[in-house]
Design an enzyme around this catalytic site. Structure first.
Site, PDB file in Angstrom:
ATOM      1  N   LYS A 165     -13.977 -11.002  45.849  1.00  0.00           N
ATOM      2  CA  LYS A 165     -12.730 -10.261  45.962  1.00  0.00           C
ATOM      3  C   LYS A 165     -12.923  -8.825  46.455  1.00  0.00           C
ATOM      4  CE  LYS A 165      -9.768 -13.014  43.039  1.00  0.00           C
ATOM      5  NZ  LYS A 165      -8.935 -13.092  41.820  1.00  0.00           N
ATOM      6  N   ARG A 215     -14.581 -18.472  37.754  1.00  0.00           N
ATOM      7  CA  ARG A 215     -13.968 -19.128  38.927  1.00  0.00           C
ATOM      8  C   ARG A 215     -14.643 -18.531  40.161  1.00  0.00           C
ATOM      9  NH1 ARG A 215     -10.054 -18.246  42.730  1.00  0.00           N
ATOM     10  NH2 ARG A 215      -8.920 -20.107  43.432  1.00  0.00           N
TER      11      ARG A 215
HETATM   12  N1  LIG Z   1      -6.924 -18.299  37.442  1.00  0.00           N
HETATM   13  C1  LIG Z   1      -7.113 -17.723  38.640  1.00  0.00           C
HETATM   14  N2  LIG Z   1      -6.676 -18.323  39.761  1.00  0.00           N
HETATM   15  C2  LIG Z   1      -6.845 -17.711  40.980  1.00  0.00           C
HETATM   16  N3  LIG Z   1      -6.380 -18.301  42.105  1.00  0.00           N
HETATM   17  C3  LIG Z   1      -6.545 -17.687  43.312  1.00  0.00           C
HETATM   18  C4  LIG Z   1      -7.210 -16.472  43.386  1.00  0.00           C
HETATM   19  C5  LIG Z   1      -7.365 -15.813  44.706  1.00  0.00           C
HETATM   20  O1  LIG Z   1      -8.659 -16.010  45.162  1.00  0.00           O
HETATM   21  P1  LIG Z   1      -9.055 -17.148  46.226  1.00  0.00           P
HETATM   22  O2  LIG Z   1      -8.586 -18.472  45.762  1.00  0.00           O
HETATM   23  O3  LIG Z   1     -10.486 -16.974  46.482  1.00  0.00           O
HETATM   24  O4  LIG Z   1      -8.267 -16.700  47.530  1.00  0.00           O
HETATM   25  P2  LIG Z   1      -6.850 -17.149  48.110  1.00  0.00           P
HETATM   26  O5  LIG Z   1      -5.828 -16.849  47.072  1.00  0.00           O
HETATM   27  O6  LIG Z   1      -6.706 -16.315  49.353  1.00  0.00           O
HETATM   28  O7  LIG Z   1      -6.932 -18.618  48.406  1.00  0.00           O
HETATM   29  N4  LIG Z   1      -7.697 -15.857  42.284  1.00  0.00           N
HETATM   30  C6  LIG Z   1      -7.517 -16.464  41.058  1.00  0.00           C
HETATM   31  C7  LIG Z   1      -7.979 -15.857  39.832  1.00  0.00           C
HETATM   32  O8  LIG Z   1      -8.572 -14.744  39.813  1.00  0.00           O
HETATM   33  N5  LIG Z   1      -7.761 -16.511  38.673  1.00  0.00           N
END
Ligand SMILES: Nc1nc2ncc(COP(=O)(O)OP(=O)(O)O)nc2c(=O)[nH]1
Length: 280
Positions: free
Chosen positions: A224, A259
């Site tokens: 992030k 995660r």
């Molecule tokens: N519980 C939880 N769920 C999440 N889902 C998405 C993202 C965003 O990160 P990522 O999936 O890597 O990116 P994107 O939202 O662009 O798909 N972060 C979280 C988090 O910190 N906690």
């Protein structure tokens, strides 16, 4: 302590790894890599399991800063083929969605052991829906909406305010009949927070969990912006070392689930950490 989900009681006596499978064209770190090719997505999911993932988190909508919302039917179109297959595997499957319509389709089809909701079941109908099922639930704090949440986020007491919100969502779940052993808390790193807010929250995970009845905590810091701001790595794929360091810090602060995108690196780091700490 265990995380009670549809098919599995997930043992939380040692940190577990949730491997991320984003089926989106625009996720901030891996957008487009798997969204157009379910076979590639399944190969990636298999690799995550081989690398040490304990849970798979399948998502069809990017919730990165400035992201535009995705219609639920499009979100479902993206994830259904992959969910249909991975739900046949003997591994806990988490569906990363904030839409009741998508939760309902995943739960009614038997595709979801866990609902991972960045909006903590605030969508209309989400609470009674989850009360009718047995899935685990991750309740995450987000201030505002992805499109605007990083536009000058401000708190008087970020730890107190996030803890208060999560405490209220836990109470709402309890009143709806969703029992505490099904619940996981998440402060939502990067969801309406500055670097300073994220650092305060990461350092305060034990206090925050205690304020919410000692429920387990999930930490999602992988690749992030906060990692980039600390390391100067502007490209998410270059934030692996920093992400692993932050994941270990979260584990040391008691995070029960991590995660992550980089499962292999995180799993190896946890093994070394546990060996040196004399942990299980
Ligand atoms: N519980 C939880 N769920 C999440 N889902 C998405 C993202 C965003 O990160 P990522 O999936 O890597 O990116 P994107 O939202 O662009 O798909 N972060 C979280 C988090 O910190 N906690």
């Amino acid at each position: 302590m265990f995380w009670q989900t549809t098919r599995f009681q997930i043992d939380l006596s040692a940190p577990k790894i949730m491997g991320i499978v984003n089926l989106t064209p625009d996720s901030f770190s891996d957008g487009g890599r798997y969204s157009a090719d379910p076979a590639a997505a399944l190969r990636h999911a298999e690799q995550l399991l081989q690398d040490g993932a304990d849970i798979l988190d399948i998502g069809g909508e990017s919730t990165r800063p400035d992201a535009l919302p995705v219609p639920p039917d499009e979100e479902w179109r993206r994830i259904a083929p992959v969910l249909a297959e991975v739900s046949r595997w003997n591994v806990p499957v988490s569906v990363d969605t904030r839409r009741t319509a998508v939760m309902r389709q995943a739960l009614d089809a038997g595709f979801a052991d866990i609902i991972n909701d960045v909006q903590a079941l605030e969508d209309e109908g989400a609470l009674p829906l989850l009360a009718r099922h047995a899935a685990g639930v991750c309740l995450m704090h987000m201030r505002g909406q992805p499109q605007t949440m990083q536009h000058n986020p401000h708190y008087h007491d970020v730890v107190g305010e996030v803890a208060g919100y999560l405490h209220d969502r836990v109470r709402a779940c309890s009143e709806a009949g969703i029992a505490a052993p099904r619940l996981m808390l998440d402060v939502g790193f990067g969801f309406g927070k500055t670097l300073a807010h994220n650092v305060d929250l990461l350092r305060s995970l034990p206090e925050l969990a205690a304020a919410c009845g000692g429920l387990p905590v999930l930490a999602g810091v992988s690749r992030k912006r906060m990692i980039g701001e600390i390391t100067g790595r502007g490209v998410p794929a270059e934030r692996v070392s920093g992400s692993v360091a932050a994941a270990l810090f979260a584990a040391e602060r008691g995070a029960a689930v991590l995660r992550v995108h980089d499962v292999r690196e995180t799993a190896d780091a946890l093994k070394v950490w546990r060996a040196l700490c004399g942990g299980t």
